[in-house]
Design an enzyme around this catalytic site. Structure first.
Site, PDB file in Angstrom:
ATOM      1  N   LYS A 167      39.216   5.498 -14.901  1.00 43.25           N
ATOM      2  CA  LYS A 167      38.627   5.027 -13.642  1.00 43.25           C
ATOM      3  C   LYS A 167      37.127   5.311 -13.695  1.00 43.25           C
ATOM      4  O   LYS A 167      36.693   6.456 -13.606  1.00 43.25           O
ATOM      5  CB  LYS A 167      39.215   5.746 -12.430  1.00 43.25           C
ATOM      6  CG  LYS A 167      38.741   5.080 -11.131  1.00 43.25           C
ATOM      7  CD  LYS A 167      38.750   5.999  -9.935  1.00 43.25           C
ATOM      8  CE  LYS A 167      37.513   6.843  -9.802  1.00 43.25           C
ATOM      9  NZ  LYS A 167      36.252   6.116  -9.524  1.00 43.25           N
ATOM     10  N   CYS A 274      23.271  15.219 -16.998  1.00 44.91           N
ATOM     11  CA  CYS A 274      23.843  16.521 -16.651  1.00 44.91           C
ATOM     12  C   CYS A 274      23.076  17.652 -17.334  1.00 44.91           C
ATOM     13  O   CYS A 274      22.774  18.654 -16.720  1.00 44.91           O
ATOM     14  CB  CYS A 274      25.309  16.560 -17.026  1.00 44.91           C
ATOM     15  SG  CYS A 274      25.601  16.051 -18.723  1.00 44.91           S
ATOM     16  N   GLU A 371      20.602  21.083  -8.245  1.00 38.45           N
ATOM     17  CA  GLU A 371      20.335  20.024  -9.221  1.00 38.45           C
ATOM     18  C   GLU A 371      19.832  18.768  -8.501  1.00 38.45           C
ATOM     19  O   GLU A 371      20.578  18.187  -7.715  1.00 38.45           O
ATOM     20  CB  GLU A 371      21.669  19.734  -9.921  1.00 38.45           C
ATOM     21  CG  GLU A 371      21.693  18.572 -10.830  1.00 38.45           C
ATOM     22  CD  GLU A 371      23.119  18.199 -11.245  1.00 38.45           C
ATOM     23  OE1 GLU A 371      23.298  17.952 -12.432  1.00 38.45           O
ATOM     24  OE2 GLU A 371      24.015  18.123 -10.411  1.00 38.45           O
TER      25      GLU A 371
HETATM   26  P1  NAD Z   1      30.932  12.469  -8.545  1.00 37.31           P
HETATM   27  O1  NAD Z   1      31.648  13.752  -8.740  1.00 37.31           O
HETATM   28  O2  NAD Z   1      30.555  12.080  -7.174  1.00 37.31           O
HETATM   29  O3  NAD Z   1      31.800  11.248  -9.088  1.00 37.31           O
HETATM   30  C1  NAD Z   1      32.291  11.197 -10.395  1.00 37.31           C
HETATM   31  C2  NAD Z   1      33.581  10.415 -10.422  1.00 37.31           C
HETATM   32  O4  NAD Z   1      34.566  11.108  -9.658  1.00 37.31           O
HETATM   33  C3  NAD Z   1      33.508   9.012  -9.837  1.00 37.31           C
HETATM   34  O5  NAD Z   1      34.297   8.165 -10.650  1.00 37.31           O
HETATM   35  C4  NAD Z   1      34.146   9.186  -8.461  1.00 37.31           C
HETATM   36  O6  NAD Z   1      34.732   8.015  -7.953  1.00 37.31           O
HETATM   37  C5  NAD Z   1      35.199  10.217  -8.754  1.00 37.31           C
HETATM   38  N1  NAD Z   1      35.656  10.986  -7.593  1.00 37.31           N
HETATM   39  C6  NAD Z   1      35.024  11.202  -6.413  1.00 37.31           C
HETATM   40  N2  NAD Z   1      35.785  11.986  -5.607  1.00 37.31           N
HETATM   41  C7  NAD Z   1      36.913  12.271  -6.294  1.00 37.31           C
HETATM   42  C8  NAD Z   1      38.066  13.064  -6.024  1.00 37.31           C
HETATM   43  N3  NAD Z   1      38.205  13.735  -4.880  1.00 37.31           N
HETATM   44  N4  NAD Z   1      38.998  13.176  -6.970  1.00 37.31           N
HETATM   45  C9  NAD Z   1      38.868  12.550  -8.148  1.00 37.31           C
HETATM   46  N5  NAD Z   1      37.808  11.779  -8.472  1.00 37.31           N
HETATM   47  C10 NAD Z   1      36.840  11.642  -7.563  1.00 37.31           C
HETATM   48  O7  NAD Z   1      29.694  12.550  -9.525  1.00 37.31           O
HETATM   49  P2  NAD Z   1      28.547  11.445  -9.736  1.00 37.31           P
HETATM   50  O8  NAD Z   1      27.705  11.455  -8.496  1.00 37.31           O
HETATM   51  O9  NAD Z   1      29.127  10.162 -10.216  1.00 37.31           O
HETATM   52  O10 NAD Z   1      27.745  12.044 -10.986  1.00 37.31           O
HETATM   53  C11 NAD Z   1      26.693  12.939 -10.834  1.00 37.31           C
HETATM   54  C12 NAD Z   1      27.121  14.349 -11.157  1.00 37.31           C
HETATM   55  O11 NAD Z   1      27.833  14.384 -12.405  1.00 37.31           O
HETATM   56  C13 NAD Z   1      25.993  15.288 -11.349  1.00 37.31           C
HETATM   57  O12 NAD Z   1      26.272  16.504 -10.690  1.00 37.31           O
HETATM   58  C14 NAD Z   1      25.911  15.544 -12.833  1.00 37.31           C
HETATM   59  O13 NAD Z   1      25.345  16.736 -13.230  1.00 37.31           O
HETATM   60  C15 NAD Z   1      27.331  15.421 -13.229  1.00 37.31           C
HETATM   61  N6  NAD Z   1      27.445  15.002 -14.629  1.00 37.31           N
HETATM   62  C16 NAD Z   1      27.886  15.922 -15.534  1.00 37.31           C
HETATM   63  C17 NAD Z   1      27.939  15.598 -16.875  1.00 37.31           C
HETATM   64  C18 NAD Z   1      28.424  16.612 -17.888  1.00 37.31           C
HETATM   65  O14 NAD Z   1      28.758  16.240 -19.005  1.00 37.31           O
HETATM   66  N7  NAD Z   1      28.473  17.875 -17.580  1.00 37.31           N
HETATM   67  C19 NAD Z   1      27.583  14.317 -17.283  1.00 37.31           C
HETATM   68  C20 NAD Z   1      27.161  13.396 -16.331  1.00 37.31           C
HETATM   69  C21 NAD Z   1      27.109  13.763 -15.000  1.00 37.31           C
END
Ligand code: NAD
Length: 467
Positions: A167, A274, A371
């Protein structure tokens, strides 16, 4: 263009859809299918049905198919890169770079294997350690690198013999739909399925009794929710979460030599990385020189629509993130920080925020402690390196960290005192397919990449044979 989900090898329509916005124009780019929970259940059932046969396919054949998939990504590179720019915002060069990374990681993963380990073979017994696939893997991805992170999840899961339901983020789902369509010309039906929708579908995956593992990249709060839901059937988890990486610059550096490295680590992908450098601690002796060098580099860069020629950095990917960046910078200004460059959102359409460098700021400000995930770098002055390390560590995140110094032996010692999954010397945010990558503390659980990353998609079966 009509975008469709792929379940059990077939294109599937939905009753509902949602708009995908181009962040450079704020116009609707496409309508994306919104999966129902019944469709998620169908995708999981298809993956479950495909699992026994796929898990029995010889490893060499799975490796071959992974290589073929990476080759197919390469022949569709331009189209996918265009789609990434349109939905994610980054420059076309940045999107091609992302595609290059996805292809390289794909081929590197295809070279990995899971040999049987013999830990005892004597007159008493022979004991073998086998690595078996887990079953159905649910992959949930974010919006910053939609294709590359999908590949990081899918490739090792499938190589290990699992089947997958992915997803993508609802902000950037289109390139993943295309990617899965391509993959389905190579893998048997049901091995890789895609459902699109918002966090509610992600939550239903985390809760799903027939998914055996979730691999998730995204924010720490979402990661915690997934972990709680996963308890229902004790799902295995790999969580790659947020970071607030600190870099510490020692006074012995030659500023001209390191400025480009610091700048690139902070502003790559407009800071929406990230493992980007997000807090820069600089010794007071060279503080002004470092600030000036970074401002000079930033002035040579262009922010604009990623499709336009000569653009280095695109907009912030979505309105919510854009508003968060505006808020954190405005708050820092109110508290008296010096904005050395940028600092105000760009007027007009699109979520554009200029490259922003903030000095005269310290820990205890949200721009430093949290962040921002945008094109903003706070630069913090320090006097004593041990104090800087303590401040770097005084944060719930622990993804990466770095020390910059002319004395690499000393820098290594200091870097190893940082509480983080990757410690760099004179570098930051540099990752590669054979180096395990993951966070400590609230930056996640487990690692991706290389043999260690691959093993996270398996369970151990110890086999004990008497002699
Ligand atoms: P997010 O957590 O809002 O969303 C990520 C994904 O999770 C999306 O597909 C979203 O639809 C889904 N999601 C949302 N609520 C959910 C739930 N309750 N249960 C399951 N899935 C759910 O994150 P974002 O805004 O898309 O990305 C930004 C964040 O991701 C930043 O904090 C960044 O640091 C982190 N990030 C981490 C890495 C890493 O490798 N550590 C890489 C990229 C981004």
């Amino acid at each position: 263009m009509n975008y469709q989900m792929i379940i059990d090898g077939k294109a599937v329509d939905t009753h509902q859809s949602f708009a995908v916005i181009n962040p450079a124009t704020e116009e609707i780019l496409a309508e994306c299918p919104a999966a129902s929970v019944e469709q998620l259940n169908a995708a999981v059932a298809a993956a479950r049905q495909a699992f026994p046969a796929w898990s029995q396919v010889p490893e060499s054949e799975r490796q071959q198919k992974l290589h073929a998939f990476a080759d197919l990504l390469e022949s569709n590179m331009q189209e996918l890169a265009q789609l990434i720019t349109l939905e994610q915002g980054k420059s076309l060069d940045g999107a091609l770079f992302e595609m290059g990374g996805a292809i390289a990681w794909g081929h590197a993963t295809a070279e990995l294997s899971l040999p049987v380990e013999v830990i005892q073979d004597d007159e008493q017994a022979r004991i073998e350690v086998h690595r078996k696939p887990l079953g159905v893997v649910g992959s949930i991805t974010p919006w910053n690198f939609p294709v590359m992170i999908a590949i990081w999840h899918i490739m090792p899961a499938i190589l290990a013999g699992n089947t997958v339901v992915i997803k993508p983020s609802e902000m950037t789902p289109l390139s993943t739909l295309k990617l899965v369509e391509l993959a389905n010309t190579i893998f048997p039906a049901g091995v890789l399925n895609v459902v699109t929708g918002d966090g509610a579908i992600g939550a239903a995956m985390a809760d799903h009794p027939d998914i055996n593992k979730i691999v998730f990249t995204g924010s720490s709060p979402t990661g915690k929710r997934i972990m709680a839901s996963a308890a229902g059937n004790l799902k295995r988890l790999t969580l790659e979460l947020g970071g607030n990486d600190a870099a510490i610059v020692l006074p012995d550096v030659n500023v001209a030599d390191i400025a480009e490295g610091l700048f690139g680590a902070a502003f790559f992908n407009s800071g929406q990385v990230c493992g980007a450098l997000k807090r820069l601690y600089v010794h007071e002796d060279i503080y002004d020189e470092v600030c000036a060098a970074l401002v000079d580099i930033a002035k040579t860069k262009t922010v604009g629509n990623g499709l336009d020629e000569g653009v280095d950095y695109g907009p912030i990917q979505n309105r919510k993130q854009f508003e968060r960046v505006c808020e954190l910078v405005a708050e820092a200004k109110e508290l008296g920080a010096d904005v050395l460059l940028g600092g105000e959102p760009t007027a007009g359409k699109g979520y554009f925020f200029p490259l922003t460098i903030v000095g005269g700021i310290s820990d205890g400000t949200r721009l430093v402690d949290e962040e921002p995930f945008g094109p903003v770098l706070p630069i913090i002055k320090y006097q004593d390196v041990n104090d800087a390390i303590a401040r770097a560590n005084d944060n719930p995140n622990g993804l990466g960290g770095s020390i910059w110094s002319a004395d690499t032996a000393k820098a290594k010692q200091l870097a190893m005192q940082l509480e983080c999954g990757t410690a760099w010397v004179n570098n930051h945010a540099a990752i590669q397919p054979n180096m395990p990558f993951g966070g400590v503390k609230e930056s996640g659980i487990g690692v991706e990449f290389g043999p260690e990353g691959l093993k996270e998609f398996t369970a151990i079966q110890a086999v004990s044979l008497p002699k």
